[in-house]
Scaffold this active site. Structure first.
Site, PDB file in Angstrom:
ATOM      1  N   LYS A   1       0.817  -1.209   0.000  1.00  0.00           N
ATOM      2  CA  LYS A   1       0.000   0.000   0.000  1.00  0.00           C
ATOM      3  C   LYS A   1       0.853   1.262   0.000  1.00  0.00           C
ATOM      4  O   LYS A   1       2.049   1.239   0.260  1.00  0.00           O
ATOM      5  CB  LYS A   1      -0.987  -0.034   1.169  1.00  0.00           C
TER       6      LYS A   1
ATOM      7  N   ARG B   1      -3.986 -10.022   4.626  1.00  0.00           N
ATOM      8  CA  ARG B   1      -4.290 -10.024   3.184  1.00  0.00           C
ATOM      9  C   ARG B   1      -3.056  -9.528   2.445  1.00  0.00           C
ATOM     10  O   ARG B   1      -2.702  -8.349   2.532  1.00  0.00           O
ATOM     11  CB  ARG B   1      -5.500  -9.126   2.914  1.00  0.00           C
TER      12      ARG B   1
END
Length: 291
Positions: free
Chosen positions: A221, A255
């Site tokens: 991210k 995840r």
């Protein structure tokens, strides 16, 4: 507590589950459409399971801004993948969607988890889940996905995320979803800037204290890229470091994109935390070494 999710069982007091990411989208954030073709998506999911993933998360629409994808198109992208994976593997299948109609079709096709990045934003979502045996991931985000939003602002990001999750959990329970089928996710980077995501990571224990299985999605991210100044394809080390920090603070589902590296890092972290015995004991274990 043992959770029976799909065809697998999980004890989140003793283990961390690895969730692999498979995006059936042409404009996915990280893989840029690499698994958009049906056969590529199914192959990637089955391979992830073979490499040690406990479940796979199938997405038909990215969270970030972009063109509208109709409900019918999202179903066409997701359902065939779910059906094929369910026929080929016992891996847990979750579907990343914020639409109740997509969730309903995915559950019918074999999905065991609805990963709702809108946190039950669709007023029909809770009812769809309640009418099934599916687990629901309630994720914090602000406003609808796929649209441009103003700069992120929170007076206390952890406090506001915690209150949101508690309120949405109460909403889910009121709709008839048993508490033991709920999972929470603070939503790293979802309508948050890098400082917000770092603060969430630092104080993740305050989210874990809600008392439900805690999922984190930190892989590659932007808060990682901005923290270590790396482009998307060079964020693995940073992603693993963030993941380990989250596990230490209570995350029990992670995840991630790179399954082999994630599985190794998770197993090592479990061993350090005393959640899992070492795979083998040989070093300095021979009797002559103790003389």
């Amino acid at each position: 507590m043992i959770h029976r999710i799909g065809r697998r069982e999980f004890d989140f007091d003793r283990r961390v589950a690895v969730m692999a990411v498979v995006n059936r989208t042409p404009d996915s954030f990280f893989d840029q459409g690499a698994t958009f073709a049906l056969d590529r998506a199914v192959e990637a999911a089955v391979r992830a399971a073979d490499l040690g993933a406990d479940w796979v998360d199938i997405g038909g629409v990215p969270f970030g801004r972009g063109p509208v994808v109709s409900t019918a198109e999202e179903i066409d992208r997701v359902v065939p993948v779910v059906e094929a994976i369910a026929a080929a593997s016992d891996v847990v299948i979750s579907v990343d969607t914020n639409k109740a109609d997509v969730a309903r079709a995915a559950i019918a096709a074999g999905a065991a988890v609805i990963n709702d990045t809108s946190g039950l934003g669709d007023p029909e979502m809770a009812g769809v889940a309640a009418a099934s045996d599916a687990y629901v991931v309630i994720t914090h985000s602000v406003g609808p996905p796929r649209v441009e939003k103003p700069p992120a602002h929170f007076d206390d990001v952890v406090g506001e995320v915690r209150r949101f999750l508690v309120e949405r959990v109460e909403r889910a329970e009121a709709a008839g979803i048993p508490r033991d089928r709920l999972i929470i996710d603070p939503g790293h980077d979802l309508d948050k800037n890098t400082l917000h995501s770092l603060e969430l990571t630092r104080r993740l224990g305050e989210i874990a204290d809600i008392g439900l299985p805690l999922l984190v999605a930190v892989s590659n991210k932007d808060f990682i890229g901005e923290s270590i100044d790396r482009p998307k394809q060079e964020r693995l080390a940073g992603s693993l470091a963030a993941m380990v920090a989250c596990i230490e603070r209570g995350a029990r589902i992670v995840r991630m994109h790179d399954v082999p590296a994630t599985v190794d890092a998770v197993r090592m972290t479990e061993a350090i935390l005393g959640l899992r015995e070492p795979a083998r004991l040989e070093h300095n274990m021979h009797p002559t070494h103790n003389v």
